[in-house]
Design an enzyme around this catalytic site. Structure first.
Site, short mmCIF file in Angstrom:
data_model
loop_
_atom_site.label_atom_id
_atom_site.label_comp_id
_atom_site.label_asym_id
_atom_site.label_seq_id
_atom_site.Cartn_x
_atom_site.Cartn_y
_atom_site.Cartn_z
N LYS A 89 -16.72 -37.46 11.36
CA LYS A 89 -15.77 -38.57 11.45
C LYS A 89 -14.32 -38.16 11.15
O LYS A 89 -13.40 -38.66 11.79
CB LYS A 89 -16.20 -39.70 10.51
N ASP A 126 -16.40 -49.44 10.85
CA ASP A 126 -17.34 -49.59 9.72
C ASP A 126 -16.95 -50.77 8.82
O ASP A 126 -17.82 -51.52 8.37
CB ASP A 126 -17.38 -48.30 8.89
#
Ligand code: ATR
Length: 300
Positions: A89, A126
């Protein structure tokens, strides 16, 4: 007498999906290392079949040293975009041509869109998934309701803390075993964050409206989060990012005290929505049928 039964849903979806892919299929997937545990192919596969879309979502096992090169190849391979999971990420955030506010704030990208000119646009959904999961799980829940206590200071905690503060959480207590990581997170994100020592975590629950476990503790095969909930007001909502098992020891203890609890699977399901919409052009829904379908993988 033998009776013919209809094929189970996963079989029917699988057949429909295979039949529907043409040479023009839109492509997406998930890069990770390892990626075999990812539930995303199953989740997006459900939506593709549900909406009858000519598209595919595939697991892409990419080693850390190959991550940047793989991302740069996406436009050349004709991908509409991808999801990014552990451990890529941060590297993905550094490879993008542009970042949305959440990706900028967290330094991490979980969703990539290949734009029409081939540029890579990175976002982090997220935090969105976390908030949507709570809104869906607790009627009338508002981040503005009161103080939030977040346990953990990894990548997931970073996205959750940023999302809560951006959504109007009035105060946030951050507890982590390694205090330096909590201090660094608080300095990076800014705002009303109090870093609380690990030893003081039980007392930190006083007056809180929300408790979040953003660590890996409680996951099947790892130790539970040791936390005495006695000081937590009964009205507080308790949630966990761990979804295997669905009911973690923390959620079980909270439910036994009468708290409203929200399990972690919904965060995964909801964070997937923006990517699917951008790649395949349909706004997907998180439904009980989707949960059941994905859960078969969690349980297995
Ligand atoms: P992620 O990106 O998924 O959040 P991570 O960056 O590895 O994963 O973060 C894991 C979190 O779980 C951290 O907050 C970690 O605490 P430390 O910063 O002290 O490592 C926490 N964690 C993992 N195992 C733990 C344990 N046994 N006790 C307390 N905290 C733990």
């Amino acid at each position: 007498m033998t009776r013919r039964r209809a094929a189970p849903p996963e079989k029917r979806f699988g057949e429909r999906l295979a039949m529907m892919i043409s040479g023009k299929a839109k492509l997406a997937g998930v890069v990770g290392w390892p990626v075999g545990h990812s539930l995303s192919p199953r989740l997006h596969g459900f939506w593709l079949a549900e909406h009858g879309i000519d598209g595919a979502y595939v697991p892409l096992p990419v080693r850390p040293e190959d991550c940047r090169a793989a991302l740069k190849m996406l436009p050349k391979l004709g991908f509409a975009g991808i999801n990014v999971t552990v451990p890529h990420k941060q590297a993905a955030a550094e490879t993008m041509d542009s970042l949305d506010a959440a990706a900028e704030r967290t330094g991490a990208v979980n969703t990539v869109v290949v734009e029409s000119d081939g540029r890579l646009a990175g976002s982090n959904t997220d935090g969105f998934g976390f908030l949507e999961n709570l809104k869906a799980g607790v009627k009338g829940w508002q981040p503005t309701a009161g103080t939030a206590v977040v346990v953990g200071a990894g990548g997931a905690a970073r996205a959750i803390v940023a999302a809560l503060l951006d959504a109007g959480s009035p105060a946030l207590r951050l507890v982590n075993r390694t205090p330096a990581k909590a201090e660094a997170l608080a300095a990076d994100i800014g705002g009303a964050i109090d870093v609380v020592a690990w030893a003081d975590r039980d007392a930190a629950l006083a007056d809180a409206a929300l408790l979040v476990n953003a660590t890996s503790l409680g996951m099947r095969g790892s130790a539970p989060l040791q936390l005495d909930l006695a000081a937590l007001p009964k009205a507080a909502v308790v949630t966990d990012i761990v979804y295997a098992p669905l009911e973690t020891p923390l959620l079980k203890a909270a439910a036994a005290r009468g708290h409203r609890t929200v399990d972690g699977l919904g965060m995964l399901l909801h964070q997937a929505r923006p990517g699917f919409r951008r790649w395949f052009g349909v706004e997907p829904k998180v439904t009980p049928a989707l949960r059941d379908f994905v859960l078969k993988d969690v349980a297995g």
